[in-house]
Design a protein around this motif. Structure first.
Motif, PDB file in Angstrom:
ATOM      1  N   THR A 141       0.850  -1.185   0.000  1.00 33.00           N
ATOM      2  CA  THR A 141       0.000   0.000   0.000  1.00 33.00           C
ATOM      3  C   THR A 141       0.885   1.235   0.000  1.00 33.00           C
ATOM      4  O   THR A 141       1.977   1.240   0.563  1.00 33.00           O
ATOM      5  N   THR A 144      -2.442   7.895   0.123  1.00 28.42           N
ATOM      6  CA  THR A 144      -3.874   8.100  -0.053  1.00 28.42           C
ATOM      7  C   THR A 144      -4.136   9.401  -0.812  1.00 28.42           C
ATOM      8  O   THR A 144      -3.286  10.280  -0.875  1.00 28.42           O
ATOM      9  N   LEU A 153      -6.704   4.637  -1.946  1.00 27.25           N
ATOM     10  CA  LEU A 153      -5.357   4.227  -1.541  1.00 27.25           C
ATOM     11  C   LEU A 153      -4.626   3.605  -2.716  1.00 27.25           C
ATOM     12  O   LEU A 153      -5.090   2.626  -3.309  1.00 27.25           O
ATOM     13  N   PHE A 155      -1.420   1.680  -4.731  1.00 30.13           N
ATOM     14  CA  PHE A 155      -0.559   0.520  -4.526  1.00 30.13           C
ATOM     15  C   PHE A 155       0.785   0.729  -5.202  1.00 30.13           C
ATOM     16  O   PHE A 155       0.916   1.486  -6.163  1.00 30.13           O
ATOM     17  N   VAL A 173      -7.422   0.965  -3.919  1.00 25.66           N
ATOM     18  CA  VAL A 173      -8.506   0.612  -3.011  1.00 25.66           C
ATOM     19  C   VAL A 173      -9.421   1.818  -2.885  1.00 25.66           C
ATOM     20  O   VAL A 173      -8.967   2.922  -2.582  1.00 25.66           O
ATOM     21  N   ILE A 208      -8.883   1.623   4.641  1.00 34.61           N
ATOM     22  CA  ILE A 208      -7.749   2.376   4.110  1.00 34.61           C
ATOM     23  C   ILE A 208      -6.837   2.862   5.227  1.00 34.61           C
ATOM     24  O   ILE A 208      -5.607   2.753   5.136  1.00 34.61           O
ATOM     25  N   LYS A 212      -2.945   1.476   5.167  1.00 39.86           N
ATOM     26  CA  LYS A 212      -2.093   2.428   4.452  1.00 39.86           C
ATOM     27  C   LYS A 212      -0.671   2.423   5.017  1.00 39.86           C
ATOM     28  O   LYS A 212      -0.389   1.816   6.049  1.00 39.86           O
ATOM     29  N   TYR A 217      -0.330  -6.358   0.728  1.00 40.71           N
ATOM     30  CA  TYR A 217      -1.668  -6.696   0.239  1.00 40.71           C
ATOM     31  C   TYR A 217      -1.477  -7.796  -0.810  1.00 40.71           C
ATOM     32  O   TYR A 217      -0.852  -7.575  -1.843  1.00 40.71           O
TER      33      TYR A 217
END
Length: 253
Positions: A141, A144, A153, A155, A173, A208, A212, A217
């Motif tokens: 992650t 944001t 969010l 990646f 996300v 999130i 974050k 993930y």
């Protein structure tokens, strides 16, 4: 703020002294030292993940990749591990957010896959722009931002040729008003995304903020191409004495 994952010195000594007895098969299968196999087994059982529909094999793969990435110094937020199990129907709550610090399942909820990856079941994946398909594998992650779906969010893709185009593709996300139980009951099916792992809008901010700041993930599917190509899945994890008691930095608030 710094903290230690919940493993005391006595437990650490126990893991280190386990050796391969009773864990030889899984240690070889996952290319993971026996102490980590025991730790993964204990975590899986303690959190009751089987009862929540997450297979042990999937958790082992995710946890092995998590440890390998921590060993490489890539993981800033080591508290949480997220697993999106795309072997399950999109009508299942197949996103698992695991709090490794407190050894508990923090959240289990819906997550969408790309509309061109399949309808109810995801069967096809892509790293290509404009494919409207999901990616697989290990991601970190990132930052944001606020977009058309509210808080979202980004990646960072960690696997070349598999998911390293997520930033350019704007795979993020975000919350969706169509990904929830009410819409599933109303439509009789779950709405898929353009490739993003979208989550219920009502839970999106909580999710999130929890993941974050550089957490792992993992998007899983028993895809043969991915299983063959992934250097993380196929990598060998070496034993490091300090690893199970890793010091982790909490994500920025």
């Amino acid at each position: 703020m710094l903290w230690l994952l919940l493993l005391g010195g006595a437990a650490l000594s126990s893991y280190a002294g386990t050796g391969k007895e009773g864990y030889e098969k899984e240690a070889a299968q996952y290319k993971m030292p026996a102490p980590y196999v025991k730790l993964a087994t204990d975590l899986y059982n303690e959190m009751g993940l089987m009862a929540h529909g997450l297979e042990k094999d999937i958790f082992f793969k995710a946890y092995k990749g998590y440890l390998l990435l921590v060993n490489r110094g890539l993981v800033r937020n080591q508290q949480v591990l997220s697993i999106a199990d795309f072997s399950q129907s999109n009508q299942n709550k197949r996103l698992y957010i695991i709090d490794l610090r407190n050894r508990k399942l923090l959240m289990q909820t819906f997550v969408s896959h790309g509309r061109n990856s399949g309808e109810e079941m995801a069967t096809s994946f892509s790293n290509a722009n404009n494919s409207n398909k999901s990616v697989l594998g290990f991601l970190l992650t990132a930052d944001t931002y606020t977009g058309e779906h509210g808080l979202a969010l980004r990646f960072r893709g960690l696997e070349r040729g598999i998911n390293d185009m997520v930033t350019q593709r704007a795979i993020v996300v975000h919350g969706s008003k169509f990904v929830n139980e009410r819409e599933l009951a109303r439509r009789g099916e779950m709405v898929n995304s353009l490739g993003c792992p979208a989550v219920p809008m009502a839970q999106s901010k909580t999710i999130i903020h929890a993941i974050k700041g550089g957490s792992v993930y993992f998007i899983y599917h028993p895809d043969e191409n991915y299983a063959r190509k992934s250097q993380i899945l196929n990598g060998s994890l070496e034993w490091t004495w300090l690893q199970p008691a890793m010091v982790a930095a909490a994500p920025d608030s």
